[in-house]
Design a protein around this motif. Structure first.
Motif, mmCIF file in Angstrom:
data_model
loop_
_atom_site.group_PDB
_atom_site.id
_atom_site.type_symbol
_atom_site.label_atom_id
_atom_site.label_comp_id
_atom_site.label_asym_id
_atom_site.label_seq_id
_atom_site.Cartn_x
_atom_site.Cartn_y
_atom_site.Cartn_z
ATOM 1 N N ALA A 1 0.826 -1.213 0.000
ATOM 2 C CA ALA A 1 0.000 0.000 0.000
ATOM 3 C C ALA A 1 0.855 1.256 0.000
ATOM 4 O O ALA A 1 0.522 2.244 -0.655
ATOM 5 N N LYS A 2 1.965 1.200 0.726
ATOM 6 C CA LYS A 2 2.835 2.369 0.811
ATOM 7 C C LYS A 2 4.108 2.118 0.011
ATOM 8 O O LYS A 2 4.618 1.005 -0.043
ATOM 9 N N LYS A 3 4.630 3.160 -0.589
ATOM 10 C CA LYS A 3 5.783 3.017 -1.468
ATOM 11 C C LYS A 3 7.043 2.620 -0.707
ATOM 12 O O LYS A 3 7.895 1.920 -1.242
ATOM 13 N N LYS A 4 7.188 3.080 0.519
ATOM 14 C CA LYS A 4 8.411 2.805 1.269
ATOM 15 C C LYS A 4 8.435 1.396 1.870
ATOM 16 O O LYS A 4 9.439 0.999 2.450
ATOM 17 N N THR A 5 7.344 0.672 1.743
ATOM 18 C CA THR A 5 7.293 -0.670 2.318
ATOM 19 C C THR A 5 8.164 -1.615 1.502
ATOM 20 O O THR A 5 8.095 -1.635 0.267
ATOM 21 N N LYS A 6 8.976 -2.396 2.196
ATOM 22 C CA LYS A 6 9.891 -3.333 1.550
ATOM 23 C C LYS A 6 9.378 -4.758 1.731
ATOM 24 O O LYS A 6 8.971 -5.140 2.832
ATOM 25 N N LEU A 7 9.410 -5.516 0.661
ATOM 26 C CA LEU A 7 9.067 -6.931 0.741
ATOM 27 C C LEU A 7 10.300 -7.729 1.145
ATOM 28 O O LEU A 7 11.400 -7.496 0.630
ATOM 29 N N THR A 8 10.108 -8.674 2.041
ATOM 30 C CA THR A 8 11.250 -9.406 2.598
ATOM 31 C C THR A 8 11.264 -10.887 2.218
ATOM 32 O O THR A 8 12.321 -11.455 1.990
ATOM 33 N N HIS A 9 10.075 -11.546 2.169
ATOM 34 C CA HIS A 9 10.062 -12.993 1.928
ATOM 35 C C HIS A 9 8.861 -13.389 1.082
ATOM 36 O O HIS A 9 7.849 -12.671 1.034
ATOM 37 N N ILE A 10 8.989 -14.546 0.441
ATOM 38 C CA ILE A 10 7.932 -15.080 -0.413
ATOM 39 C C ILE A 10 7.917 -16.597 -0.271
ATOM 40 O O ILE A 10 8.957 -17.226 -0.026
ATOM 41 N N ALA A 11 6.719 -17.197 -0.410
ATOM 42 C CA ALA A 11 6.587 -18.662 -0.327
ATOM 43 C C ALA A 11 5.392 -19.096 -1.164
ATOM 44 O O ALA A 11 4.326 -18.468 -1.118
ATOM 45 N N PHE A 12 5.579 -20.181 -1.939
ATOM 46 C CA PHE A 12 4.506 -20.781 -2.727
ATOM 47 C C PHE A 12 3.752 -21.790 -1.865
ATOM 48 O O PHE A 12 4.365 -22.557 -1.112
#
Length: 696
Positions: free
Chosen positions: A621-632
């Motif tokens: 939602a916010k531009k400064k937010t960083k994604l850290t992890h992903i899982a299928f």
């Protein structure tokens, strides 16, 4: 006198076949006009002469002597055998042993009286009937019986009897009430027997129990009523405290008993409602987010048909926990047994602001509140759920400890935890992985840390026993340092992964950007070293299908795909931002996804496009937010991504991101892991051919 006797015999002789014919068949009425008299026989024998019909069977002596027995029982075949009644004593339904076998076919309420009884005489007197009226009729009957009959009359009477035998009724005028019908003897030696079976006496069983107490309660819950209830509870607790202070001091045991009773009462009330409240909460949540559940189950993006290759991600549920705010998502892991459940590790990557951590378990059935919550004193850096025993969770912390949580145990503390005495790491633990049980059937897992150690932890009784597998250094692996020699610079391990088929083979990513191929059995050297990235390797993972391929990502903005037999990467992708995590898909050998610090998810399918992502979508939602992890997810076509604000978002892959090759008419496409291996091998062969020709 003789004439009268002869006439009576003739009458009985002719009447016998007439009645016989009515019982056998009405067609024989006109065929038999008389009887065959025996020549020279006596007159008294003529009445017993039997008439044999022309269609009668001829039976032998053995067949005539054979007996046929019929047994009649009083059991009703239609009576149900599985009737149950509720027993208040045992609080359950019990089958009834006695079944009523009586079948009532006809019931008529009547008031028959015997004509010689007093009551019958009174009724006859009231109705004006007298016994004298019946006597003339009886006298006339006797006169007709005693009247001598001529032979001509006998034949006429016999003919009339045969003609009217079929229409003869008890209530007709022709029937003479004073004379009994002569029963015809059977043509065979059939003996008619009857037996009355013993009917079981009817018994009624009854028992009376005290029904459970019941009470009707109804009330309305308003905000002020809830407030008043809490105020009353607080006042009761304050009164209890004042009473305890006012009472003279007694033995310590009595005090302990009082304290336990005070504490137990509210907890008992909560435990009774906990399970019910949990189920109701899931129902309410699913009704509230019903549109999301429908999208998860049925929605397929129809616009993919108009796109050649690109796909989209559909946002589904968003998972957040109020007490986990200001914490980053540091680990994600799906449960392999319960496909709708996943674990979230929360900590902080800002090492100047390290404080607490949290371990949460969410289910897709309830996105508003986690199923399990475990607060920790140190930040959680990594976790892994056991594949077979899904209630065991290995966790690595920022302070260097590793721990094992058991979801079946009550309480928020781990069942196993390493300490300084038991060889805990001196730097943050970046990754943990469960392994197959050892020879003694003890559970064990591996961990990698910034202190350069790759350690194996075995669950033995009530403690964790560690074994150092390998120690990383910048120059190479070291086993034992000799005296007088300078200690080599240690390399910082940041990630690792074990081969799917070769049990002893694993990869280790380091903070220096190198990837080392190691073996569990060789702790003194690396099998291979790949100069992979310019910054720390954030993740390294083997392909689920192809045994030679692995992928790595780094903060240097790149994702690289490797063949472990070749030192140079096969594919390199620049994502224009630091890559936090990368993951292979469980359904295709050529599909993988990565998350970057600019809040975007990148999905690649090498079989469709070898140069760029087929989906690149911002999901924050916010531009400064960083994604850290992903899982299928291992089964459903969804992924989960975590960010540095503690939120976890679930996304559904559109059909283009998981499409399979089209089937041709009359040809069935082969399915299975071999197809996926061949698909990846085809891509690798295109890249290997130039190298092989140049070497030649």
């Amino acid at each position: 006198m003789e004439r009268h006797r002869q006439g009576s015999n003739a009458y009985s002789q002719t009447k016998t076949p007439a009645v016989k014919s009515t019982k056998v068949s009405s067609k024989k009425k006109d065929d038999e006009d008389g009887t065959e008299l025996g020549d020279g026989g006596d007159e008294w024998m003529q009445g017993k002469t039997l008439v044999k019909p022309p269609d009668q069977l001829d039976l032998s002596e053995a067949e005539l002597k054979e007996e046929f027995t019929r047994i009649l029982t009083a059991n009703n075949p239609h009576a149900p055998q599985n009737i149950v009644r509720y027993s208040f004593k045992e609080r359950s339904y019990k089958p009834i042993s006695s079944v009523d076998q009586l079948a009532v076919h006809f019931v008529l309420e009547g008031n028959l009286l015997h004509k010689d009884s007093d009551e019958a005489r009174r009724q006859m007197a009231k109705q004006g009937l007298s016994e004298g009226r019946e006597k003339p009729a009886e006298a006339s009957v006797t006169e007709t019986e005693d009247k001598p009959d001529t032979p001509a009359d006998v034949s006429e009477d016999a003919g009339d009897a045969e003609e009217g035998a079929g229409d003869e009724r008890p209530d007709s005028v022709d029937v003479k009430p004073g004379k009994k019908e002569q029963k015809l003897t059977n043509q065979f030696n059939f003996s008619e027997r009857a037996s009355q079976t013993l009917n079981n006496p009817l018994r009624e069983k009854g028992c009376q129990t005290e029904p459970p107490p019941r009470a009707k309660f109804s009330a309305t819950a308003n905000q002020w009523e809830i407030y008043d209830a809490y105020v009353e509870e607080l006042q009761k607790q304050e009164k209890n405290k004042e009473k305890q202070k006012a009472l003279p001091p007694k033995k310590e045991e009595d005090k302990g008993k009082k304290k336990t009773t005070i504490v137990e009462n509210p907890s008992d009330d909560i435990t009774k409602v906990a399970m019910v409240a949990k189920i109701i909460e899931r129902m309410v949540t699913q009704n509230t987010f019903d549109d999301i559940a429908q999208d998860f189950k049925y929605f397929e993006d129809a616009s993919d048909e108009f796109r050649e290759q690109e796909g989209t991600l559909l946002p589904l549920w968003r998972f957040q926990y109020d007490k986990a705010k200001r914490l980053s998502v540091t680990a994600l892991c799906w449960n392999q047994k319960y496909k709708d459940m996943f674990a979230v590790g929360l900590g902080s990557y800002d090492f100047t602001k390290q404080s607490r951590g949290m371990l949460l378990f969410y289910s897709l059935k309830n996105s508003t509140y986690p199923e399990f919550v475990f607060p920790t004193l140190s930040g959680v850096m990594c976790l892994d759920i056991h594949k077979q025993l899904s209630y065991l969770v290995a966790v690595g912390f920022y302070d260097g400890c590793v721990a094992v949580y058991n979801l079946k145990e009550d309480g928020s503390q781990p069942v196993y935890k390493s300490t300084a005495k038991t060889g805990k790491h001196t730097d943050p633990v970046w990754q943990v992985k469960w392994q197959e049980d050892d020879i003694a059937n003890n559970h064990n897992f591996f961990s990698v840390s910034s202190d350069g150690r790759v350690a194996s932890w075995t669950l033995v009784k009530n403690e964790l026993v560690f074994t150092d597998i390998i120690k990383l250094s910048i120059e190479g692996a070291i086993s034992e340092v000799q005296e007088g020699m300078q200690l080599p610079a240690m390399a910082c391990g940041t990630s690792f992964d074990f081969h799917r088929q070769i049990d002893y083979l694993f990869l280790v990513g380091t903070e220096e950007g190198n990837i080392h191929k190691c073996s569990k059995f060789y702790s003194s050297q690396f099998l291979e070293t790949y100069v992979a990235h310019n910054m720390a390797v954030d993740a390294v993972k083997w392909n689920h299908f192809h045994p030679k391929v692995f992928i790595s990502c780094s903060s240097d903005w790149t994702v690289k795909i490797w063949d472990h037999t070749i030192k140079s990467p096969m594919f390199t992708f620049d994502l224009n931002a630091a890559v936090g995590d990368v993951a292979w898909s469980p359904y295709s050998s050529t599909v993988f996804a990565a998350v970057t610090t600019d809040g975007k998810v990148h999905v690649f399918d090498l079989s469709v496009n070898k140069y760029e992502a087929i989906c690149q979508q911002a999901v924050v939602a916010k531009k400064k937010t960083k994604l850290t992890h992903i899982a299928f997810n291992p089964v459903y076509p969804i992924i989960i991504v975590g960010d540095d604000r503690g939120y976890v978002t679930s996304l559904k892959l559109s059909p283009n991101l998981r499409k399979k090759p089209k089937e041709k008419k009359g040809q069935e496409l082969p399915k299975g892991p071999e197809v996926e291996v061949a698909k990846m091998e085809k891509l690798l062969s295109l890249l290997r051919e130039p190298e092989s020709t140049s070497n030649d």
